[in-house]
Design a protein around this motif. Structure first.
Motif, PDB file in Angstrom:
ATOM      1  N   LEU A  12       0.803  -1.218   0.000  1.00 20.54           N
ATOM      2  CA  LEU A  12       0.000   0.000   0.000  1.00 20.54           C
ATOM      3  C   LEU A  12       0.839   1.272   0.000  1.00 20.54           C
ATOM      4  CD1 LEU A  12      -2.778  -1.123   2.489  1.00 20.54           C
ATOM      5  CD2 LEU A  12      -2.922  -0.968   0.001  1.00 20.54           C
ATOM      6  N   CYS A  49      -7.805   1.677   0.140  1.00 22.00           N
ATOM      7  CA  CYS A  49      -7.360   0.568   0.988  1.00 22.00           C
ATOM      8  C   CYS A  49      -8.476  -0.454   1.178  1.00 22.00           C
ATOM      9  CB  CYS A  49      -6.863   1.084   2.335  1.00 22.00           C
ATOM     10  SG  CYS A  49      -5.251   1.879   2.234  1.00 22.00           S
ATOM     11  N   GLN A  75      -5.046   1.378   7.576  1.00 26.77           N
ATOM     12  CA  GLN A  75      -4.057   1.559   6.511  1.00 26.77           C
ATOM     13  C   GLN A  75      -4.341   2.830   5.707  1.00 26.77           C
ATOM     14  OE1 GLN A  75      -1.176  -0.456   5.817  1.00 26.77           O
ATOM     15  NE2 GLN A  75      -1.747  -1.011   7.894  1.00 26.77           N
TER      16      GLN A  75
END
Length: 97
Positions: A12, A49, A75
């Motif tokens: 990510l 995310c 996240q």
């Protein structure tokens, strides 16, 4: 910085770059007030995310779904915060004092 990197999933990290450019684009376009850009980045980060987490997990139970949602929100906030941190580092290094 190293501590933050321990918490963000490596897959990510690219979102940090994406969100940085989204923020720069919003600022240059003057589409929204500057004070809203971090919140917009946060919402986009959480949304992206969520897509990634739910696309890569096998959510069989409600507990799995809750954990995936928590992971996605966490996240998303982290990558949005990291993009704002990168923006501030760039701004501060360009300053002359």
């Amino acid at each position: 910085m190293e501590q933050i990197m321990n918490y963000v999933k490596p897959e990510l990290l690219i979102l940090t770059v994406v969100l940085y450019f989204v923020g720069v684009g919003l600022k240059k376009a003057q589409a929204v007030k500057d004070k809203y850009i971090p919140m917009i980045n946060g919402a986009i980060g959480i949304g992206l995310c969520m897509i990634w987490v739910f696309a890569t997990c096998s959510c069989g139970t409600r507990q799995d779904i809750a954990m995936a949602a928590f992971t996605a929100v966490t996240q998303g906030i982290l990558v949005a915060g990291l993009s704002i941190y990168v923006n501030q580092v760039i701004k501060q290094t360009r300053k002359e004092e």
